[in-house]
Every structure is written in C-alpha cells, then in structure tokens.
Design an enzyme around this catalytic site. Structure first.
Site, mmCIF file in Angstrom:
data_model
loop_
_atom_site.group_PDB
_atom_site.id
_atom_site.type_symbol
_atom_site.label_atom_id
_atom_site.label_comp_id
_atom_site.label_asym_id
_atom_site.label_seq_id
_atom_site.Cartn_x
_atom_site.Cartn_y
_atom_site.Cartn_z
ATOM 1 N N ASP A 30 44.343 29.227 23.609
ATOM 2 C CA ASP A 30 45.369 28.623 23.035
ATOM 3 C C ASP A 30 46.556 28.198 24.208
ATOM 4 O O ASP A 30 46.818 29.061 25.094
ATOM 5 C CB ASP A 30 46.193 29.226 22.116
ATOM 6 C CG ASP A 30 47.213 28.601 21.072
ATOM 7 O OD1 ASP A 30 47.762 27.545 21.741
ATOM 8 O OD2 ASP A 30 47.074 28.614 20.010
ATOM 9 N N SER A 71 49.428 23.988 17.612
ATOM 10 C CA SER A 71 48.325 24.667 17.382
ATOM 11 C C SER A 71 47.831 24.535 15.795
ATOM 12 O O SER A 71 46.617 24.761 15.845
ATOM 13 C CB SER A 71 48.298 26.397 17.521
ATOM 14 O OG SER A 71 48.779 26.355 18.958
ATOM 15 N N HIS A 250 54.897 29.662 27.011
ATOM 16 C CA HIS A 250 56.449 29.584 26.044
ATOM 17 C C HIS A 250 57.179 30.476 26.724
ATOM 18 O O HIS A 250 58.458 29.845 26.783
ATOM 19 C CB HIS A 250 56.206 29.926 24.631
ATOM 20 C CG HIS A 250 55.478 28.928 23.919
ATOM 21 N ND1 HIS A 250 55.911 27.780 23.667
ATOM 22 C CD2 HIS A 250 54.192 28.794 22.986
ATOM 23 C CE1 HIS A 250 55.207 26.866 22.893
ATOM 24 N NE2 HIS A 250 54.200 27.836 22.376
HETATM 25 MG MG MG Z 1 46.873 30.152 18.764
HETATM 26 ZN ZN ZN Z 2 52.236 27.112 21.351
#
Ligand code: MG
Ligand code: ZN
Length: 350
Positions: A30, A71, A250
């Site tokens: 991710d 996402s 993030h």
């Molecule tokens: Mg994710």
């Molecule tokens: Zn994110």
C-alpha cells in the site's frame, strides 16, 4: 465500443495460448511507488527480491472520481476490475456491488486467503470480500467477512467483530461456523482441513519499528503452504498486504518506511521461493498508489542519500507491477489499474 470488444477478443484469444497458472499470490504494497521499491536497493545488505522479477509493468492508479486515488478505489480496481469512486469498497459508481476475483475463484473451487497488518476490514483487504458504500463501515465489512467463506485470514480489527454497536459478535459467528479463531499470534502449524481467522490486535498491528516481528513474511509463507495443501491442486488465491508502507508516507517517517519496505521484500521472497519450486503459481506484486511523494536525493556526502517525503498525502505517478510465473508476460506494458484484474481473469479463464 466495437473496437474495444474486438481488442478484448484478441486479448482473450492470445491468453488462451498462455499457460494458465494454478495459484495466484497478489502482494500489495500500500503506497509503494518506485521510490519506495528503490529503498530496498540502497538499504538491504543483499540483493532485494524485487531483482528476481523479469516481467515488469506500470499501472495508472487514478480512480473514477479522483486523479489521486485512495486505497478503497485502488483495491476495488484490483479486486473487481472496475474504476470506482474514492472510499468505495467493492461497489461501482452507483454503489452497486461488483463481484470480486476472490469470490469468483471461490465459486470455482479455489481456496482463498487474506493477510494484512491493518484491520482485516480496512480498505485494501476489505475490497476482496466486502461490498459497502464507504470504507469506514468497518462493522458491516466485518459482518460480511464472517459470511464470506474465506479459508484463512490474519490481520487486526478485533473490535469490529466483538465490540459492535449492533451488539452482534461476528467473532462468535465465525467460531460457530467452524473457524478456528484466535486473538493471540500463533506459530502453530496450520492444518489443511481447518479454516482460520486470526485477529491479532484491536485496530492494527504494531509497525516494524514498534515491535512487530517477522509476522508478514512468516505468515505469508505458512499460509501459502497451508493453501497449497488445502486446495490440493484445485488452485488458491492469496492477497497479502504491506499496509504500513502507506502509513510511513502519511506520517512522513523514513525509518518506518525503510523497515516496512524491507519486511515487504522478505514477504516477496517467501512468495517467489514457493512459486519457483511450484512452477504453477503466478506472483503479482504491485501498489494501489504512491504515498508521500518520496524522493531519494543527494545526501550530506557522496556515499549517502537523503530520503524526503514531499507530502503526507497519496500521489498519482504510475506504480510498478512485478510479475513472476506462468502468464507473467501478459502483465508487461502500461495499463490502468482495473486492467490488471481483467488480464488476470482472462489468464485464469474467468
Ligand atoms: Mg491498505
Ligand atoms: Zn493511504
């Protein structure tokens, strides 16, 4: 439209000649852009497992609603083969459910597994079995998982199963339905005739730098062996997610990023070791989007590099896709994120 269907026909015809893999392992980093991947080449003492791939492509990640995806829309593209709006979990622009590849393969008799470091109800894993309008509907996503018939899952999010506003207990429901459920990490061998659900933290597992052990590569390896035995030649589908790569972006935390990226590389190694030996397994490694606009710049002296996150948000450069195994050649080139799922379906004859 006519041109499109002709192209699709040719595409399907070509795929018919490709060797069809029996098993599919999808590893999603991710927030893993090319810069994140590149860190493994500078911070790992040995060659990164990324180097073992020969078939590499690029994926455009924009959603139907935003140039910069989240996402949820990103994973819906990979799971259901459609572009949808940000925050959507397995539903289209009209909020109608769209079947996921995991559901379709389950129908065909495949065994299925999911592993994540975040809540198993979080957007990336959630899109493979749930259909809800908004990614924050964790309790409904948990309820849908309890009925989805996934053979194995491990991740976090116990609270969405046991401390629910509707006072239902999805954990107990799964136990009643024959699942071996566990909230304490277990290294016990998995038995092929049982189904498992591991919920190993209330909301999310700790980051690597906050004490997580080799859970992701270890569990991915163990579950591959389990699914291989359980499916007994009928095929399996596993999605395993490096969830923290996104969260490192993030929080603009380069130490976290390096640790999580190296952990994810080990996970890739576990999948490739099996696929090489097995010869009948397709391994796909990709990302839903990049997070943080990570740059690898000139450091204080000529032997060092400086990692800098430019933003704490998602970004929209194309992301790499690495593929190994039968049919891997179909995944080179540059294409939209949802096309990855369409290519996979065509290859599997779905
Ligand atoms: Mg994710
Ligand atoms: Zn994110």
């Amino acid at each position: 439209m006519k041109l499109f269907s002709t192209a699709l026909l040719i595409c399907t015809a070509l795929m018919a000649f490709a060797q069809k893999p029996q098993n599919v392992i999808l590893l999603i980093g991710d927030g893993m852009g090319l810069s994140q991947v590149s860190t493994t080449f500078y911070y790992k003492d040995s060659d990164p497992h990324f180097k073992r791939f020969r078939h590499i492509g690029l994926v455009k990640t924009s959603s139907a609603s935003n140039k910069v995806t989240d996402s949820a829309a990103g994973a819906t593209a990979y799971a259901s083969g459609i572009k949808t709006y940000n925050r959507a979990i397995g539903v289209d622009m009209d909020t109608m459910p769209v079947p996921t590849i995991m559901e379709e393969l389950k129908e065909k008799g495949y065994c299925t597994g999911l592993i994540a470091l975040c809540s198993i109800t979080h957007a990336t894993p959630g899109c493979f079995y749930a259909h809800v309008k908004d990614r924050d509907e964790h309790e409904e996503i948990a309820r849908q998982l309890s009925l989805a018939g996934v053979d194995f899952f491990a991740g976090a999010g116990t609270r969405y199963f046991t401390k629910r506003a509707d006072e239902q207990n999805s954990y107990a429901v799964m136990q009643k339905n024959g699942y071996v459920m566990d909230t304490i990490q277990s290294n016990k061998p998995l038995e092929a005739h049982k189904k498992y659900g591991f919920l190993l933290a209330d909301v999310e597992m700790p980051s690597k730098n906050n004490g997580r052990d080799d859970f992701l590569p270890r569990t991915t390896k163990a579950v591959i062996d389990y699914l291989d035995q359980r499916s007994n030649g009928k095929g399996f589908f596993l999605m395993s997610e490096g969830s923290y790569i996104d969260w490192a972006g993030h929080s603009k935390d380069v130490e976290m990023l390096i640790a999580e990226q190296l952990d994810f590389d080990e996970t890739i190694g576990a999948a490739l070791d099996f696929a090489e030996k097995d010869g009948n397994t397709l391994v796909i490694v990709t990302a839903d989007h990049e997070t943080g606009g990570l740059s690898l710049e000139k450091g204080a002296n000529k032997d060092t590099i400086q990692l800098t996150f430019k933003t704490d948000q998602h970004t929209t450069p194309l992301v790499p896709v690495f593929v190994f195994g039968p049919g891997a050649e179909n995944f080179t080139g540059i294409y939209e994120n949802n096309e990855l799922q369409l290519k996979l379906k065509a290859l599997l004859g779905l």
